[in-house]
Design an enzyme around this catalytic site. Structure first.
Site, PDB file in Angstrom:
ATOM      1  N   THR B 158       0.830  -1.339   0.018  1.00 48.06           N
ATOM      2  CA  THR B 158      -0.103  -0.069   0.096  1.00 48.06           C
ATOM      3  C   THR B 158       0.964   1.125   0.077  1.00 48.06           C
ATOM      4  O   THR B 158       1.352   1.635  -1.084  1.00 48.06           O
ATOM      5  CB  THR B 158      -0.957   0.041   1.335  1.00 48.06           C
ATOM      6  OG1 THR B 158      -0.284  -0.446   2.464  1.00 48.06           O
ATOM      7  CG2 THR B 158      -1.989  -0.977   1.102  1.00 48.06           C
ATOM      8  N   LYS B 184       4.098  -7.100   3.699  1.00 43.02           N
ATOM      9  CA  LYS B 184       3.987  -5.675   3.384  1.00 43.02           C
ATOM     10  C   LYS B 184       3.715  -4.833   4.777  1.00 43.02           C
ATOM     11  O   LYS B 184       3.313  -5.391   5.853  1.00 43.02           O
ATOM     12  CB  LYS B 184       2.401  -5.268   2.720  1.00 43.02           C
ATOM     13  CG  LYS B 184       1.417  -5.577   3.386  1.00 43.02           C
ATOM     14  CD  LYS B 184       0.241  -4.849   2.778  1.00 43.02           C
ATOM     15  CE  LYS B 184       0.190  -3.425   2.892  1.00 43.02           C
ATOM     16  NZ  LYS B 184       0.028  -2.860   4.289  1.00 43.02           N
ATOM     17  N   THR B 195      -1.490  -2.072   7.655  1.00 44.89           N
ATOM     18  CA  THR B 195      -1.725  -3.354   7.953  1.00 44.89           C
ATOM     19  C   THR B 195      -0.345  -3.955   7.670  1.00 44.89           C
ATOM     20  O   THR B 195      -0.014  -4.057   6.667  1.00 44.89           O
ATOM     21  CB  THR B 195      -2.945  -3.979   7.147  1.00 44.89           C
ATOM     22  OG1 THR B 195      -4.009  -3.327   7.619  1.00 44.89           O
ATOM     23  CG2 THR B 195      -2.970  -5.608   7.442  1.00 44.89           C
ATOM     24  N   GLU B 285       6.251   4.457   8.118  1.00 40.59           N
ATOM     25  CA  GLU B 285       6.029   5.617   7.570  1.00 40.59           C
ATOM     26  C   GLU B 285       7.005   6.777   7.860  1.00 40.59           C
ATOM     27  O   GLU B 285       6.977   7.326   9.096  1.00 40.59           O
ATOM     28  CB  GLU B 285       4.316   5.940   7.592  1.00 40.59           C
ATOM     29  CG  GLU B 285       3.586   5.286   6.744  1.00 40.59           C
ATOM     30  CD  GLU B 285       2.365   5.497   6.781  1.00 40.59           C
ATOM     31  OE1 GLU B 285       1.514   5.355   5.787  1.00 40.59           O
ATOM     32  OE2 GLU B 285       1.834   6.170   7.710  1.00 40.59           O
ATOM     33  N   ASN B 408       0.071  10.462   7.152  1.00 40.00           N
ATOM     34  CA  ASN B 408      -1.016  10.331   7.929  1.00 40.00           C
ATOM     35  C   ASN B 408      -2.228  11.205   8.188  1.00 40.00           C
ATOM     36  O   ASN B 408      -3.375  11.174   8.422  1.00 40.00           O
ATOM     37  CB  ASN B 408      -0.997   9.564   9.298  1.00 40.00           C
ATOM     38  CG  ASN B 408      -0.382   8.135   8.827  1.00 40.00           C
ATOM     39  OD1 ASN B 408      -1.065   7.532   8.380  1.00 40.00           O
ATOM     40  ND2 ASN B 408       0.841   8.000   9.256  1.00 40.00           N
ATOM     41  N   SER B 413      -9.184  10.774   0.542  1.00 41.45           N
ATOM     42  CA  SER B 413      -9.532  10.858  -0.974  1.00 41.45           C
ATOM     43  C   SER B 413      -8.480  10.715  -1.979  1.00 41.45           C
ATOM     44  O   SER B 413      -7.009  11.074  -1.716  1.00 41.45           O
ATOM     45  CB  SER B 413     -10.426  12.161  -1.335  1.00 41.45           C
ATOM     46  OG  SER B 413      -9.586  13.396  -1.021  1.00 41.45           O
TER      47      SER B 413
END
Lengths: 413, 413
Positions: B158, B184, B195, B285, B408, B413
């Site tokens: 992702t 992942k 996740t 991240e 984050n 969208s």
């Protein structure tokens, strides 16, 4: 102390009344900061009782250990607060520094060292030179007066962006009594971690054990229901002092917290605590949004608190709020990770009164545009209904912004 | 999927060997992402056993519930993974979508739906249209081949910035067996939470219960010792599959995890898990630093783990690392808030082998310049010695940067 005031700072700052039996003074002792006050001395009349609650840290600072020990006496004549150095993790020298500070204050005020209470906030692990207080505390004792509450609130600040005060007056028996409070925030702070310090003063004639019971009950839904980042300072200190001076005006002496005559007083006392606690959340480091989290329908209040704190401390929820995103998926995540009873298929979630999820799925009537407009407001309420029982609780927090990272990623130097 | 690869990405990417009995294929089904693969089908030979561990969330996703249920059968013929939509908090339609996906995969592969395992990652609360898989899975089954491990690792990403694979070969009895894994990351992810998904494959002939025991033991010090931000996904899934094909080359069939013939296998299996788990931390991240936290001298290993996680999840510690600041005061804070036995006056703390604090105070021999140079490195080790017992543990995490907040705080969208 930041030059930029939080956008969430209260616009109404109360005029702080005097409290009979309390005198205050501040000074610039140069502990760490330059060009600002960093020491507060509060003198209290003979007969003043004291109560306190402290950090749950297993590595509490030397002043916290000092206060815990001296609370047993139940009697206070002086409070010394310094900002700039927490005197935490300073080994033997820290313990010696607290003893020396108390001695110097006792000499200045004319009391026993055991009647002196201490709080420090600022950098951890740096030895503090308590001899700096020597001349300072004598001068402060001479200078102390009944006004200067705002100056006091300013002297205890670290990276707070505004001083935090609250006040209430209420009838006790037929006499008017006053409650004043000040706090410094958990806005996490360069050069080091923040600390929540708060001091409450009243002229009501309350026994030490009565005051302790009121304080312990009062913090549950106020200071203990606020979280900025889930980190716990080694120095968190909340002290309450009751001079008893209102007895001269006919206020009854009260020795038990369950005394029915205290009803109005308790309400006002808790309102002062709640006001200060909310100001702490409004001054969270880098905060742009005040976030109120309400969890209802939990099995118990304790369970609701755990779920509310799990939401309030989730970096993913907090960054979503910073991004003005009604990201209820992250709220589901935070409910799920709390480990408390929750049934996915009974869960509903609202942002500022708009329900976005119900019965385990997106609410079909939910309008993204309408919610997006709400998310731009400075105060965001997240309500989670679990549908399991009657447990309800409320927690305050703030969003997690790039400014938080910038403030706390800066060098200590 | 970010365009900028993490500076902590491994430089050596292994060539992934084939595993007898495993065939893979990927496709772009347009679940959410455009112009990239987002569906993975793995086909496995008859006789493949399966084991799994999952999120502890009380609000687990529909695919997690599906897998938990189907694990009872112990047998697997297909794995379907989609990225883009987590199918979590999607109510009844989510359950229906998993059942439909399993049916479609079972038809494509020629097995029972109960032998199909599913994992999804991506946005929460959006209904997933499983009919999109209809033609896709048939085509994938025709297309599946023994290579394409990197393509598979890419299709499940992702916001990961690099695909994560690991491999090991080892002797089981006299036969060579292979272990391949992919993961992942928990790099927390726009459009929604991340996740952790990971899939391990081997041709070793292991019973389902043996594989389950190995997996459960293996995650304790690998995947369960990694934290990015303390947030737990509703979809975390780790599945292991053993085709048993190596039996043809003389590998012994093994039914108990305690079988002494498994010794080398277990070591290699755990090394694959550890490698993948570290890659997850390296791709947190916004991460710029990999942080290894070692706690020793605790009362027990469990206590050491709790303290290590308290340090690893502290926003104040993580922002200090981002700021390249050896702020050991914040480490003390995190030790103190863990609630585990700790004696402030016995505590010592090192950064990259340089002791900065000992016996409850700053280490007098500590040289700020020397430590500052260490803090600029990409890998930071924080070691805390409690001096209480023999409990030791290790946890991996990353720093908390402004990029984490940016990623984050972005709109869904």
């Amino acid at each position: 102390m930041s030059s930029k005031v939080s956008p969430l700072a209260p616009t109404d700052v109360p005029a702080m009344p005097m409290i009979a039996g309390v005198r205050l003074a501040t000074a610039a002792a140069g502990i760490r900061y330059k060009g600002r006050t960093d020491v507060l001395l509060v003198e209290m009349e003979k007969g003043t009782t004291v109560a306190g609650v402290f950090t749950t840290s297993k590595c509490a600072s030397a002043p916290v250990e000092w206060c815990r020990d001296k609370l047993k006496g139940g009697s206070a004549r002086a409070l010394v607060v310094n900002s700039g150095n927490a005197n935490a993790f300073t080994g033997k020298s820290g313990k010696q520094a607290t003893a020396l500070t108390a001695q110097l204050a006792a000499k200045a005020v004319g009391c026993k060292p055991a009647e002196v209470f201490l709080a420090s906030t600022g950098v951890i692990g740096e030895p503090i030179d308590a001899t700096k207080f020597d001349g300072v505390l004598d001068a402060l004792a001479l200078d102390a007066g009944p006004d200067g509450w705002m100056d006091a609130a300013k002297a205890i600040m670290t990276t707070d962006t505004f001083p935090k005060v609250a006040t209430a007056t209420v009838k006790l028996g037929k006499a008017k009594v006053t409650i004043n409070g000040m706090a410094k925030g958990a806005g996490m702070i360069a050069p080091d971690m923040a600390t929540m310090l708060s001091f409450i003063f009243t002229d009501a004639p309350l026994s030490a054990s009565c005051l302790q019971a009121l304080l312990k009950a009062g913090v549950t839904d106020t200071f203990n229901a606020v979280t900025i980042d889930g980190d716990t300072s080694t120095s968190d200190t909340l002290l309450a002092f009751a001079t008893g001076a209102a007895a001269e005006n006919g206020a009854p002496k009260i020795s038990r917290a369950s005394d029915p005559r205290l009803k109005a007083f308790v309400k006002a006392f808790n309102a002062v605590l709640a006001d200060l606690a909310e100001q702490v959340a409004r001054d969270g480091e880098g905060a742009r949004k005040l976030v109120e989290i309400i969890v209802e329908g939990a099995k118990t209040k304790v369970s609701a608190r755990k779920i509310a704190l799990s939401i309030a401390n989730s970096p993913l929820v907090k960054t979503a709020i910073a991004g003005e995103d009604a990201n209820w998926g992250r709220v589901v995540m935070a409910v799920g990770k709390a480990g408390e009873p929750a049934d996915r298929d009974k869960l509903s979630i609202s942002f500022n009164g708009i329900r976005v999820a119900k019965a385990g799925a997106r609410d079909p009537s939910y309008n993204e545009k309408e919610v997006s407009a709400e998310m731009k407001k400075p105060v965001i309420q997240i309500k989670v209904a679990l549908g399991l029982g009657k447990g309800r609780d409320r927690v305050l927090t703030c969003d997690l912004t790039k400014e938080y990272v910038a403030i706390n990623g800066d060098y200590r130097s």
